[in-house]
Write a protein that holds these residues in place. Structure first.
Motif, PDB file in Angstrom:
ATOM      1  N   SER A 122       0.843  -1.208   0.000  1.00 38.18           N
ATOM      2  CA  SER A 122       0.000   0.000   0.000  1.00 38.18           C
ATOM      3  C   SER A 122       0.875   1.254   0.000  1.00 38.18           C
ATOM      4  CB  SER A 122      -0.915   0.008   1.237  1.00 38.18           C
ATOM      5  OG  SER A 122      -1.852  -1.041   1.143  1.00 38.18           O
ATOM      6  N   VAL A 123       1.982   1.205   0.732  1.00 32.85           N
ATOM      7  CA  VAL A 123       2.924   2.337   0.754  1.00 32.85           C
ATOM      8  C   VAL A 123       3.569   2.487  -0.629  1.00 32.85           C
ATOM      9  CG1 VAL A 123       5.063   3.216   1.787  1.00 32.85           C
ATOM     10  CG2 VAL A 123       3.369   2.045   3.231  1.00 32.85           C
ATOM     11  N   VAL A 124       3.923   1.355  -1.229  1.00 27.09           N
ATOM     12  CA  VAL A 124       4.516   1.366  -2.573  1.00 27.09           C
ATOM     13  C   VAL A 124       3.554   2.036  -3.561  1.00 27.09           C
ATOM     14  CG1 VAL A 124       5.128  -0.168  -4.509  1.00 27.09           C
ATOM     15  CG2 VAL A 124       6.030  -0.611  -2.210  1.00 27.09           C
ATOM     16  N   HIS A 125       2.290   1.650  -3.501  1.00 25.60           N
ATOM     17  CA  HIS A 125       1.300   2.237  -4.426  1.00 25.60           C
ATOM     18  C   HIS A 125       1.240   3.752  -4.272  1.00 25.60           C
ATOM     19  CE1 HIS A 125      -0.877  -1.884  -4.419  1.00 25.60           C
ATOM     20  NE2 HIS A 125       0.000  -1.807  -5.400  1.00 25.60           N
ATOM     21  N   LEU A 126       1.271   4.214  -3.024  1.00 31.73           N
ATOM     22  CA  LEU A 126       1.208   5.665  -2.784  1.00 31.73           C
ATOM     23  C   LEU A 126       2.441   6.374  -3.343  1.00 31.73           C
ATOM     24  CD1 LEU A 126      -0.105   6.276   0.835  1.00 31.73           C
ATOM     25  CD2 LEU A 126      -1.163   7.016  -1.308  1.00 31.73           C
ATOM     26  N   CYS A 127       3.619   5.806  -3.063  1.00 34.35           N
ATOM     27  CA  CYS A 127       4.864   6.448  -3.524  1.00 34.35           C
ATOM     28  C   CYS A 127       4.877   6.536  -5.047  1.00 34.35           C
ATOM     29  CB  CYS A 127       6.089   5.673  -3.046  1.00 34.35           C
ATOM     30  SG  CYS A 127       6.284   5.747  -1.281  1.00 34.35           S
ATOM     31  N   GLN A 128       4.325   5.506  -5.676  1.00 31.61           N
ATOM     32  CA  GLN A 128       4.316   5.457  -7.135  1.00 31.61           C
ATOM     33  C   GLN A 128       3.298   6.428  -7.725  1.00 31.61           C
ATOM     34  OE1 GLN A 128       3.243   1.580  -8.555  1.00 31.61           O
ATOM     35  NE2 GLN A 128       4.862   1.715 -10.108  1.00 31.61           N
ATOM     36  N   ARG A 129       2.113   6.455  -7.134  1.00 29.13           N
ATOM     37  CA  ARG A 129       1.051   7.295  -7.709  1.00 29.13           C
ATOM     38  C   ARG A 129       1.190   8.763  -7.356  1.00 29.13           C
ATOM     39  NH1 ARG A 129      -4.395   3.583  -7.116  1.00 29.13           N
ATOM     40  NH2 ARG A 129      -3.339   1.697  -7.852  1.00 29.13           N
ATOM     41  N   PHE A 130       1.958   9.065  -6.330  1.00 29.96           N
ATOM     42  CA  PHE A 130       2.103  10.466  -5.915  1.00 29.96           C
ATOM     43  C   PHE A 130       3.585  10.855  -5.855  1.00 29.96           C
ATOM     44  CE2 PHE A 130      -2.003   9.055  -4.516  1.00 29.96           C
ATOM     45  CZ  PHE A 130      -2.833  10.129  -4.824  1.00 29.96           C
ATOM     46  N   PRO A 131       4.233  10.870  -7.028  1.00 31.78           N
ATOM     47  CA  PRO A 131       5.688  11.138  -7.029  1.00 31.78           C
ATOM     48  C   PRO A 131       6.045  12.537  -6.553  1.00 31.78           C
ATOM     49  CG  PRO A 131       4.807  11.057  -9.282  1.00 31.78           C
ATOM     50  CD  PRO A 131       3.705  10.609  -8.377  1.00 31.78           C
ATOM     51  N   ARG A 132       5.091  13.468  -6.572  1.00 32.30           N
ATOM     52  CA  ARG A 132       5.388  14.833  -6.098  1.00 32.30           C
ATOM     53  C   ARG A 132       5.328  14.910  -4.578  1.00 32.30           C
ATOM     54  NH1 ARG A 132       1.593  18.810  -7.501  1.00 32.30           N
ATOM     55  NH2 ARG A 132       3.114  20.339  -6.784  1.00 32.30           N
ATOM     56  N   ASN A 133       4.801  13.848  -3.940  1.00 30.42           N
ATOM     57  CA  ASN A 133       4.714  13.854  -2.469  1.00 30.42           C
ATOM     58  C   ASN A 133       5.918  13.168  -1.846  1.00 30.42           C
ATOM     59  OD1 ASN A 133       1.506  14.036  -3.137  1.00 30.42           O
ATOM     60  ND2 ASN A 133       2.021  14.884  -1.131  1.00 30.42           N
ATOM     61  N   LYS A 134       6.178  13.569  -0.587  1.00 31.14           N
ATOM     62  CA  LYS A 134       7.274  12.965   0.189  1.00 31.14           C
ATOM     63  C   LYS A 134       6.639  12.233   1.372  1.00 31.14           C
ATOM     64  CE  LYS A 134       8.931  17.242   0.756  1.00 31.14           C
ATOM     65  NZ  LYS A 134       9.812  18.346   1.151  1.00 31.14           N
ATOM     66  N   PHE A 135       7.078  10.995   1.606  1.00 35.50           N
ATOM     67  CA  PHE A 135       6.469  10.189   2.662  1.00 35.50           C
ATOM     68  C   PHE A 135       7.522   9.785   3.701  1.00 35.50           C
ATOM     69  CE2 PHE A 135       3.989   9.552  -1.186  1.00 35.50           C
ATOM     70  CZ  PHE A 135       2.682   9.736  -0.737  1.00 35.50           C
TER      71      PHE A 135
END
Ligand code: RAT
Ligand code: ZN
Length: 441
Positions: free
Chosen positions: A310-323
């Protein structure tokens, strides 16, 4: 700056300890506050019982980690939970001290932490009664005591957790625009209900003058929820936004649960766009199952295995965001490190809560260095009581030192010319700059 060439294990170990001791920490996640948020001062006549800055011996001994531990040895059949919660803080502390520190040997990490703290303050940890310690704490002025603790623990900056849906916290920000102005502390906008329980978050935002609908995430609701976040980022001067999520949290949400779907819309259409627009990271602490034993209060939460994909999906879909991501289950740690190798916008941090034990810190830091080099944040304190900075950072520094010294010794054996400059540079990244640079990135 010296640049001594380090070849043998003892000189490497000495250089590592020295660098770790000297490097001021930027502690990226605590539950500490400046005195402007109020503080209970038990015997000094300046009591704000709902004050948010906790410190001193009675708070140290009633830390929720120790409440859980005392209920293992004096069970609820002997001391019913409601009776414990009706006791004064002092009575609770006396009960825990007697059973965990006097009648048993205080070997658990949370017990040892109290003893390290006393030792660092120059107090003898062998007293049979807490009354021996109370006068020392009664003499402290909270603000000067913060300076003293920060100096002794070599913590340069404290990051708060500021839950905007908490009435006590919220009221203090609204009552005094300067409440967060203490330069020793920085704010973090914590928004759990927005993602975990959208209908109730929506009702509250509505009552506060934001026209959001609890039933439907319309374009207007999205705009108003964004306005809510922007207003609070500005008020708090928040340096990042944060949430804690249960082990069964999934992105994208699975099944037809309407609350989970609304939470996902808030994440995708409100939280992440506002974070991106402001250049702020979003911190996710994943894996806490709240209140499996509600009678224990904060001590009643549990760990569960979460979903790294789920974290991977977020990092991939929101490349402008920093997690920023930390996970509570030991079983998730390897997969999380591998995920961080795939995404530069994912910063792994800390050994959270039940992982904040020397054996597990050691295991985690070794693996992280092997997989990520120096590009992670090894630790945060999660201190809830100011004085805990003294032990949390002391114990963590000790373990990080051991791991780094081993890794450098391996490096030296390759013929690599290791110097004190390398060591100091790495320690600065780990205790300070990886965090600060990720904020600026
Ligand atoms: O570690 C703790 O003290 C927990 O109770 C939580 O506060 C956790 O760290 C969190 O921030 O949710
Ligand atoms: Zn925390």
């Amino acid at each position: 700056m010296t640049t001594a060439h380090l070849t043998d294990a003892p000189s490497i170990a000495a250089a590592v300890c020295d660098a770790l001791d000297r490097q001021g920490v930027v502690d990226m996640h605590t539950h500490l506050y400046p005195p402007s948020f109020g503080t209970p001062v038990p015997n000094a006549g300046r009591t704000d019982p709902a004050g948010l800055l906790l410190w001193g011996i009675d708070e140290l001994v009633t830390y929720h980690y120790l409440v859980a531990e005392v209920y293992r040895v004096v069970p609820a059949t002997v001391l019913p939970y409601d009776q414990f919660w009706e006791m004064t803080k002092r009575q609770q502390a006396d009960h825990i001290w007697r059973h965990l520190f006097v009648e048993r040997t205080p070997v658990s990490e949370a017990c040892r932490g109290v003893l390290t703290t006393l030792q660092k303050l120059g107090l003898d940890p062998n007293e049979k009664s807490l009354d021996a310690y109370r006068p020392f704490f009664d003499r402290q002025d909270p603000s000067k005591y913060i300076d003293k603790v920060m100096e002794l623990s070599n913590v340069a900056s404290i990051t708060m957790t500021n839950p905007v849906f908490d009435d006590n916290e919220r009221g203090r920000w609204l009552a005094d625009p300067q409440v967060g102005a203490d330069p020793r502390f920085r704010a973090v906008l914590r928004i759990d209900p927005l993602l975990r329980d959208y209908p109730s978050a929506a009702r509250r935002m509505n009552a506060w003058g934001y026209a959001v609908s609890a039933d439907e995430v319309s374009a207007n609701t999205i705009e108003e929820a964004r306005r809510f976040l922007r207003d609070w980022i500005d008020k708090q001067k928040a340096i990042y936004l944060a949430v804690s999520l249960p082990p069964d949290w999934r992105y994208p949400a699975e099944g037809s649960d309407a609350t989970a779907r609304a939470g996902q819309r808030m994440l995708e259409d409100v939280v992440l766009p506002v974070c991106a627009e402001r250049g702020l990271p979003f911190a996710m602490m994943i894996g806490s199952r709240l209140r499996v034993n509600p009678d224990l209060g904060d001590a009643g939460d549990m760990v569960g295995r979460a979903d790294v994909l789920s974290v991977v999906h977020l990092c991939q879909r929101f490349p402008r965001n920093k997690f920023f991501v930390t996970m509570l289950a030991r079983e998730n740690q390897h997969e999380l490190c591998v995920a961080a190798r795939k995404f530069g916008n994912l910063m792994v941090f800390g050994c959270w809560w039940f992982l904040n034990n020397p054996s597990l810190i050691e295991e985690l830091e070794r693996m992280r260095i092997e997989l990520l080099g120096t590009s992670f944040i090894p630790q945060h304190s999660d201190a809830r009581v100011l004085d805990q900075l003294l032990y949390k950072w002391d114990h963590s520094r000790e373990v990080i030192a051991k791991v780094l010294a081993d890794k450098y010794a391996d490096l030296a054996r390759t013929g690599f010319r290791l110097t004190t400059d390398h060591v100091q540079r790495d320690v600065r990244l780990m205790l300070r700059d990886n965090f600060l640079e990720f904020l600026r990135r």
